[in-house]
Design an enzyme around this catalytic site. Sequence first.
Site, PDB file in Angstrom:
ATOM      1  N   LYS A 204       1.068  -0.801   0.204  1.00 34.36           N
ATOM      2  CA  LYS A 204      -0.320  -0.033   0.136  1.00 34.36           C
ATOM      3  C   LYS A 204       1.320   1.414   0.137  1.00 34.36           C
ATOM      4  O   LYS A 204       1.764   1.171   0.336  1.00 34.36           O
ATOM      5  CB  LYS A 204      -1.052   0.505   1.287  1.00 34.36           C
ATOM      6  CG  LYS A 204      -1.472   1.177   1.396  1.00 34.36           C
ATOM      7  CD  LYS A 204      -2.945   1.582   0.117  1.00 34.36           C
ATOM      8  CE  LYS A 204      -3.782   2.350   0.455  1.00 34.36           C
ATOM      9  NZ  LYS A 204      -5.044   2.806  -0.881  1.00 34.36           N
ATOM     10  N   HIS A 211      10.882   8.319   6.831  1.00 34.38           N
ATOM     11  CA  HIS A 211      11.880   7.445   6.353  1.00 34.38           C
ATOM     12  C   HIS A 211      12.335   6.782   8.036  1.00 34.38           C
ATOM     13  O   HIS A 211      13.182   7.811   7.896  1.00 34.38           O
ATOM     14  CB  HIS A 211      11.991   6.937   4.811  1.00 34.38           C
ATOM     15  CG  HIS A 211      13.288   5.727   4.807  1.00 34.38           C
ATOM     16  ND1 HIS A 211      13.014   5.104   4.012  1.00 34.38           N
ATOM     17  CD2 HIS A 211      13.722   5.083   6.134  1.00 34.38           C
ATOM     18  CE1 HIS A 211      13.827   4.262   3.719  1.00 34.38           C
ATOM     19  NE2 HIS A 211      14.466   4.125   4.794  1.00 34.38           N
ATOM     20  N   HIS A 238      14.020   7.633  -4.663  1.00 33.25           N
ATOM     21  CA  HIS A 238      14.070   6.645  -3.880  1.00 33.25           C
ATOM     22  C   HIS A 238      15.590   6.756  -2.923  1.00 33.25           C
ATOM     23  O   HIS A 238      15.336   5.811  -2.397  1.00 33.25           O
ATOM     24  CB  HIS A 238      13.766   5.641  -4.152  1.00 33.25           C
ATOM     25  CG  HIS A 238      12.278   5.846  -4.640  1.00 33.25           C
ATOM     26  ND1 HIS A 238      10.755   6.201  -3.570  1.00 33.25           N
ATOM     27  CD2 HIS A 238      11.323   5.281  -6.151  1.00 33.25           C
ATOM     28  CE1 HIS A 238       9.793   6.227  -4.568  1.00 33.25           C
ATOM     29  NE2 HIS A 238       9.816   5.845  -5.745  1.00 33.25           N
ATOM     30  N   GLU A 292      11.986  -2.808   5.492  1.00 29.58           N
ATOM     31  CA  GLU A 292      13.068  -3.856   5.444  1.00 29.58           C
ATOM     32  C   GLU A 292      14.211  -3.688   6.904  1.00 29.58           C
ATOM     33  O   GLU A 292      13.793  -2.795   6.684  1.00 29.58           O
ATOM     34  CB  GLU A 292      13.749  -3.847   3.616  1.00 29.58           C
ATOM     35  CG  GLU A 292      14.353  -2.141   3.489  1.00 29.58           C
ATOM     36  CD  GLU A 292      15.740  -2.012   2.234  1.00 29.58           C
ATOM     37  OE1 GLU A 292      15.155  -3.160   1.630  1.00 29.58           O
ATOM     38  OE2 GLU A 292      15.796  -0.400   1.973  1.00 29.58           O
ATOM     39  N   ASN A 294      18.446  -3.831   6.325  1.00 34.10           N
ATOM     40  CA  ASN A 294      19.719  -3.931   5.510  1.00 34.10           C
ATOM     41  C   ASN A 294      20.703  -4.935   6.745  1.00 34.10           C
ATOM     42  O   ASN A 294      21.103  -4.959   7.293  1.00 34.10           O
ATOM     43  CB  ASN A 294      19.558  -2.782   5.333  1.00 34.10           C
ATOM     44  CG  ASN A 294      19.243  -1.851   4.597  1.00 34.10           C
ATOM     45  OD1 ASN A 294      18.431  -0.877   4.408  1.00 34.10           O
ATOM     46  ND2 ASN A 294      19.026  -2.458   3.578  1.00 34.10           N
ATOM     47  N   ARG A 296      23.890  -5.177   7.526  1.00 39.14           N
ATOM     48  CA  ARG A 296      24.879  -4.485   6.727  1.00 39.14           C
ATOM     49  C   ARG A 296      25.844  -3.115   7.267  1.00 39.14           C
ATOM     50  O   ARG A 296      23.931  -2.481   7.983  1.00 39.14           O
ATOM     51  CB  ARG A 296      25.311  -4.702   5.058  1.00 39.14           C
ATOM     52  CG  ARG A 296      24.065  -3.290   4.518  1.00 39.14           C
ATOM     53  CD  ARG A 296      24.511  -3.076   3.582  1.00 39.14           C
ATOM     54  NE  ARG A 296      23.371  -2.329   2.306  1.00 39.14           N
ATOM     55  CZ  ARG A 296      23.047  -1.280   2.646  1.00 39.14           C
ATOM     56  NH1 ARG A 296      23.618  -0.540   3.879  1.00 39.14           N
ATOM     57  NH2 ARG A 296      22.360  -1.085   1.553  1.00 39.14           N
TER      58      ARG A 296
END
Length: 458
Positions: A204, A211, A238, A292, A294, A296
């Site tokens: 959605k 962010h 982005h 998400e 990451n 690292r």
Amino acid sequence: MTQYPPSVLIANRGEIARRIIKTARRLGVETVAVYHPVDAELPFVREADRAICLEGGKPLETYLDGARIIETALATGAAAVHPGYGFLAENAQFARAVVDAGLLWIGPAPEVIEVMGDKVRARHAVAAADVPVSGGTADGLSSVDDAVTQARSIGFPVMLKAAAGGGGIGMVVAQDAEQLRKMFAGTQSMAERSFGSGKVFLEKYVASARHVEVQVLGLSDGRVIALGERDCSVQRRHQKVAEECPAPHLDEMVRAQISDAAVRAAEAVGYENAGTVEFLLDTSTGEFVFLEMNTRIQVEHPVTELTYDIDLVEQQLSIAATGRTTADLNVSPRGHSIEFRICAEDPVRFFPAPGTIEKWQPPSGPGIRVDSGYGPDQIVTSHFDPLLAKLCVTAPNRAEAVMSAEQALDAFEVTGIVTNLPFLRKLVRSEEFASGRYDTSIVATIASRENSKVQAGV
């Protein structure tokens, strides 16, 4: 094993390679750099204790040649491999090969990288740990018709994303079924070319969002430490342009909830070493959802280091060697830090602009840190990401940090190539950024305003 590995091969280049070398030198850890001939004159090559030229391949392919990098690590007697960010940093196959070769991998287990590297699998994993996820498809999409059917169930607008994606690649917004049909095949194709997987899914779309991400350190005993959050909403295409820690004007209850959710997400997969859990925060409702993880170190890690008085690379080395952080780990924030990514790119359209640097004079002084990959008289090629340096400022509070950033950006002199410094100077002086109440549309808003001024002859 001692607190840190005795030696480490850095499977990377540029500023992150220099960043790792700096900490390794302080700790007495020997460093081995690998480089393509086009990078022979860059600072990281001469600053490493040993530097091995990998000739014969194309520049990008050299840093993606896992087998050759491992072979070099074994030949030089390196005890560990640090992947930095980008290239092979989130490649589970490479991580597994490093471990199988008897080398220490500075990162999480390959199995964890696999789960979190597939955004669909990652959503399932964290949702099982009661981490909020956005409305979206449960699995990858089988066809464009499947995409349209599921999008109508979710409700337009939706975001079509590459399941194995990253760096803003393979993400498009569809306002209706017609747009989705036009974008589907192209997004699948881009995902396949960029990540080796054409798997895509839907989420959605949130029109006004921030962010926000949380830095975590996972230990071998199962504990996960959260080191505050960073706001990374300043983005073009982005991709992040500026980041700050802590996130400004964040409700304290939401701040605590996001931190707790990040810890649960990392614990859900048995995460070990440094990682970042990213969330999208709806500015209209205050609700947040998992984006998400990451697996690292992040490009923007310096703002956490400055705010928390911690060396994250040191903690990576310590956790990899012992499963623990260092005894003097500090988890209390102090002040405010902001990072600006200085890139060789057109400051209006943000297209890469390679060339030869003539003058390179970064600012200096109290509260200013510059992590750079280049210097004067060096060539910025078109083979790699255009990131030149990261300008970081830190101060007792955000207002003072913004003021310091204005002065530092004005003092940063680079000639011979085009950079995004003109845009960053406008950004830091914009009313949106100064207020701290911005979302991911801030770059587009500023760009639109500047275009209007040009058209009006202002």
